[in-house]
Design a protein around this motif. Structure first.
Motif, PDB file in Angstrom:
ATOM      1  N   ASN A   1      38.755  39.753  41.241  1.00  0.00           N
ATOM      2  CA  ASN A   1      39.070  39.968  40.579  1.00  0.00           C
ATOM      3  C   ASN A   1      38.100  40.010  39.222  1.00  0.00           C
ATOM      4  OD1 ASN A   1      41.372  39.445  41.382  1.00  0.00           O
ATOM      5  ND2 ASN A   1      42.085  37.866  41.411  1.00  0.00           N
ATOM      6  N   PHE A   2      38.162  40.911  38.692  1.00  0.00           N
ATOM      7  CA  PHE A   2      37.154  41.104  36.788  1.00  0.00           C
ATOM      8  C   PHE A   2      38.218  40.278  35.251  1.00  0.00           C
ATOM      9  CE2 PHE A   2      34.724  42.724  39.443  1.00  0.00           C
ATOM     10  CZ  PHE A   2      34.969  43.315  40.512  1.00  0.00           C
ATOM     11  N   ALA A   3      37.753  40.250  34.494  1.00  0.00           N
ATOM     12  CA  ALA A   3      37.486  39.946  33.101  1.00  0.00           C
ATOM     13  C   ALA A   3      36.535  39.684  32.388  1.00  0.00           C
ATOM     14  CB  ALA A   3      38.536  38.378  32.975  1.00  0.00           C
ATOM     15  N   TRP A   4      37.140  40.041  30.915  1.00  0.00           N
ATOM     16  CA  TRP A   4      35.767  40.137  30.227  1.00  0.00           C
ATOM     17  C   TRP A   4      36.764  39.388  29.040  1.00  0.00           C
ATOM     18  CZ3 TRP A   4      32.154  43.432  29.356  1.00  0.00           C
ATOM     19  CH2 TRP A   4      31.598  43.722  30.472  1.00  0.00           C
ATOM     20  N   PHE A   5      35.719  38.306  28.958  1.00  0.00           N
ATOM     21  CA  PHE A   5      36.155  37.511  27.528  1.00  0.00           C
ATOM     22  C   PHE A   5      34.634  37.069  26.106  1.00  0.00           C
ATOM     23  CE2 PHE A   5      38.220  33.861  29.732  1.00  0.00           C
ATOM     24  CZ  PHE A   5      38.186  34.237  31.250  1.00  0.00           C
ATOM     25  N   ARG A   6      34.841  37.007  25.297  1.00  0.00           N
ATOM     26  CA  ARG A   6      34.728  37.142  24.132  1.00  0.00           C
ATOM     27  C   ARG A   6      34.116  35.220  23.607  1.00  0.00           C
ATOM     28  NH1 ARG A   6      38.131  40.704  20.449  1.00  0.00           N
ATOM     29  NH2 ARG A   6      40.273  39.187  20.071  1.00  0.00           N
ATOM     30  N   GLN A   7      33.102  35.621  22.921  1.00  0.00           N
ATOM     31  CA  GLN A   7      32.875  33.849  21.915  1.00  0.00           C
ATOM     32  C   GLN A   7      32.447  34.285  20.273  1.00  0.00           C
ATOM     33  OE1 GLN A   7      31.007  31.235  24.169  1.00  0.00           O
ATOM     34  NE2 GLN A   7      31.857  29.205  23.668  1.00  0.00           N
ATOM     35  N   VAL A   8      32.595  33.839  19.391  1.00  0.00           N
ATOM     36  CA  VAL A   8      32.654  33.288  18.999  1.00  0.00           C
ATOM     37  C   VAL A   8      32.197  32.187  17.867  1.00  0.00           C
ATOM     38  CG1 VAL A   8      33.876  34.820  17.461  1.00  0.00           C
ATOM     39  CG2 VAL A   8      34.675  32.859  17.116  1.00  0.00           C
ATOM     40  N   PRO A   9      31.027  32.024  16.851  1.00  0.00           N
ATOM     41  CA  PRO A   9      30.226  30.363  16.870  1.00  0.00           C
ATOM     42  C   PRO A   9      31.153  29.450  16.694  1.00  0.00           C
ATOM     43  CG  PRO A   9      28.816  32.034  16.109  1.00  0.00           C
ATOM     44  CD  PRO A   9      29.920  32.711  15.992  1.00  0.00           C
ATOM     45  N   GLY A  10      31.434  28.202  16.803  1.00  0.00           N
ATOM     46  CA  GLY A  10      32.525  27.278  16.858  1.00  0.00           C
ATOM     47  C   GLY A  10      33.554  27.181  18.016  1.00  0.00           C
ATOM     48  N   LYS A  11      33.920  28.300  18.718  1.00  0.00           N
ATOM     49  CA  LYS A  11      35.213  28.803  18.865  1.00  0.00           C
ATOM     50  C   LYS A  11      35.316  28.418  20.052  1.00  0.00           C
ATOM     51  CE  LYS A  11      37.493  31.076  15.831  1.00  0.00           C
ATOM     52  NZ  LYS A  11      38.798  32.016  14.911  1.00  0.00           N
ATOM     53  N   VAL A  12      36.155  28.253  21.547  1.00  0.00           N
ATOM     54  CA  VAL A  12      35.796  28.664  22.655  1.00  0.00           C
ATOM     55  C   VAL A  12      36.009  29.673  23.402  1.00  0.00           C
ATOM     56  CG1 VAL A  12      36.954  26.212  22.675  1.00  0.00           C
ATOM     57  CG2 VAL A  12      38.598  28.479  23.625  1.00  0.00           C
ATOM     58  N   ARG A  13      35.779  30.020  24.515  1.00  0.00           N
ATOM     59  CA  ARG A  13      35.634  31.167  25.286  1.00  0.00           C
ATOM     60  C   ARG A  13      36.862  32.107  24.995  1.00  0.00           C
ATOM     61  NH1 ARG A  13      30.907  32.113  29.451  1.00  0.00           N
ATOM     62  NH2 ARG A  13      30.088  31.074  27.585  1.00  0.00           N
ATOM     63  N   GLU A  14      37.529  33.216  24.512  1.00  0.00           N
ATOM     64  CA  GLU A  14      39.063  33.650  24.672  1.00  0.00           C
ATOM     65  C   GLU A  14      39.087  35.275  25.872  1.00  0.00           C
ATOM     66  OE1 GLU A  14      41.365  35.633  21.311  1.00  0.00           O
ATOM     67  OE2 GLU A  14      39.633  35.727  21.136  1.00  0.00           O
ATOM     68  N   GLY A  15      39.560  34.916  26.780  1.00  0.00           N
ATOM     69  CA  GLY A  15      39.798  35.527  27.729  1.00  0.00           C
ATOM     70  C   GLY A  15      40.122  37.315  26.884  1.00  0.00           C
TER      71      GLY A  15
ATOM     72  N   THR B   1      40.476  36.034  46.635  1.00  0.00           N
ATOM     73  CA  THR B   1      41.274  34.905  46.937  1.00  0.00           C
ATOM     74  C   THR B   1      40.948  33.083  46.599  1.00  0.00           C
ATOM     75  OG1 THR B   1      39.562  33.873  48.495  1.00  0.00           O
ATOM     76  CG2 THR B   1      41.012  35.714  50.176  1.00  0.00           C
ATOM     77  N   ASN B   2      40.803  33.472  45.532  1.00  0.00           N
ATOM     78  CA  ASN B   2      40.592  32.143  44.877  1.00  0.00           C
ATOM     79  C   ASN B   2      41.714  31.772  43.643  1.00  0.00           C
ATOM     80  OD1 ASN B   2      38.781  30.806  46.463  1.00  0.00           O
ATOM     81  ND2 ASN B   2      37.220  31.494  45.417  1.00  0.00           N
ATOM     82  N   PHE B   3      42.436  33.111  43.600  1.00  0.00           N
ATOM     83  CA  PHE B   3      43.818  33.415  42.689  1.00  0.00           C
ATOM     84  C   PHE B   3      44.618  32.601  43.183  1.00  0.00           C
ATOM     85  CE2 PHE B   3      41.603  34.715  38.793  1.00  0.00           C
ATOM     86  CZ  PHE B   3      40.607  34.644  39.215  1.00  0.00           C
ATOM     87  N   ILE B   4      46.067  32.500  42.719  1.00  0.00           N
ATOM     88  CA  ILE B   4      47.267  32.018  42.635  1.00  0.00           C
ATOM     89  C   ILE B   4      48.334  33.580  42.514  1.00  0.00           C
ATOM     90  CG2 ILE B   4      47.462  29.751  41.985  1.00  0.00           C
ATOM     91  CD1 ILE B   4      49.611  30.665  39.625  1.00  0.00           C
ATOM     92  N   ALA B   5      49.083  33.992  43.370  1.00  0.00           N
ATOM     93  CA  ALA B   5      49.788  34.986  43.552  1.00  0.00           C
ATOM     94  C   ALA B   5      50.012  35.731  41.903  1.00  0.00           C
ATOM     95  CB  ALA B   5      50.895  34.794  44.879  1.00  0.00           C
ATOM     96  N   GLN B   6      50.034  36.653  41.647  1.00  0.00           N
ATOM     97  CA  GLN B   6      50.490  36.915  40.446  1.00  0.00           C
ATOM     98  C   GLN B   6      49.784  36.650  38.812  1.00  0.00           C
ATOM     99  OE1 GLN B   6      54.976  36.577  40.555  1.00  0.00           O
ATOM    100  NE2 GLN B   6      54.599  39.476  40.707  1.00  0.00           N
ATOM    101  N   TRP B   7      48.314  35.786  39.747  1.00  0.00           N
ATOM    102  CA  TRP B   7      47.676  34.758  38.623  1.00  0.00           C
ATOM    103  C   TRP B   7      48.184  35.412  36.856  1.00  0.00           C
ATOM    104  CZ3 TRP B   7      43.796  37.060  36.369  1.00  0.00           C
ATOM    105  CH2 TRP B   7      43.308  37.462  36.387  1.00  0.00           C
ATOM    106  N   TRP B   8      48.000  36.596  36.880  1.00  0.00           N
ATOM    107  CA  TRP B   8      47.399  37.742  35.610  1.00  0.00           C
ATOM    108  C   TRP B   8      48.788  37.677  34.172  1.00  0.00           C
ATOM    109  CZ3 TRP B   8      48.038  39.998  40.353  1.00  0.00           C
ATOM    110  CH2 TRP B   8      49.696  40.267  40.747  1.00  0.00           C
ATOM    111  N   LEU B   9      49.798  37.376  35.474  1.00  0.00           N
ATOM    112  CA  LEU B   9      51.356  36.864  34.903  1.00  0.00           C
ATOM    113  C   LEU B   9      51.115  35.148  34.233  1.00  0.00           C
ATOM    114  CD1 LEU B   9      54.104  38.076  37.016  1.00  0.00           C
ATOM    115  CD2 LEU B   9      52.184  39.315  34.617  1.00  0.00           C
ATOM    116  N   GLN B  10      50.319  34.679  34.420  1.00  0.00           N
ATOM    117  CA  GLN B  10      50.281  33.206  33.535  1.00  0.00           C
ATOM    118  C   GLN B  10      48.806  32.858  32.654  1.00  0.00           C
ATOM    119  OE1 GLN B  10      52.394  31.263  34.557  1.00  0.00           O
ATOM    120  NE2 GLN B  10      52.939  32.951  36.349  1.00  0.00           N
ATOM    121  N   PRO B  11      48.825  31.997  32.830  1.00  0.00           N
ATOM    122  CA  PRO B  11      47.877  32.177  31.204  1.00  0.00           C
ATOM    123  C   PRO B  11      46.389  31.737  32.159  1.00  0.00           C
ATOM    124  CG  PRO B  11      49.201  30.394  30.081  1.00  0.00           C
ATOM    125  CD  PRO B  11      49.948  30.766  32.325  1.00  0.00           C
TER     126      PRO B  11
END
Length: 130
Positions: A33-47, A101-111
């Motif tokens: 499974n793949f993802a893109w995140f972004r981060q700005v200074p002073g903030k947490v990394r956002e998916g 295999t490290n994800f729950i079913a339908q993980w994309w529907l959860q945070p």
């Protein structure tokens, strides 16, 4: 060893587009499974976008309708097409991967967040300004 190498960042004016790429080596590409995140200074990394190995995708509300995550299995590369970029999209963008295999079913529907992914690219800067 799984390695991710991203490219495609840069500077654009508001309303412009960029396409980020992330090449994945050392893995069975179609089992991740793949993802893109972004981060700005002073903030947490956002998916911002994620995709399941079977196809479903998930987007942050802030980018839904403007960003598209996709993949090319033959090239072992996944992408983030970003359209109608705005100044608030500025940040360092990271690609990420994790075995499906490290994800729950339908993980994309959860945070989902950065803790769900073990493999990361080096980051690429995206700057949107006039």
């Amino acid at each position: 060893m799984v390695q991710l190498m991203e490219s495609g960042g840069g500077s654009v004016q508001p309303g412009g587009s960029l396409n980020l790429s992330c090449v994945v080596t050392g893995s069975t590409f179609t089992m991740y499974n793949f993802a893109w995140f972004r981060q700005v200074p002073g903030k947490v990394r956002e998916g911002v976008a994620a995709s399941d190995s079977d196809g479903p995708t998930s987007y942050a509300d802030s980018v839904n309708g403007r960003f598209t995550i996709s993949q090319d299995n033959a090239k072992k590369t996944f992408y983030l097409q970003m359209n109608n970029l705005q100044p608030e999209d500025t940040g360092v963008y990271y690609c990420a991967a994790e075995h499906d295999t490290n994800f729950i079913a339908q993980w994309w529907l959860q945070p989902w967040n950065e803790e769900d992914f073990d493999y990361w690219g080096q980051g690429t800067q995206v700057t949107v300004s006039s």
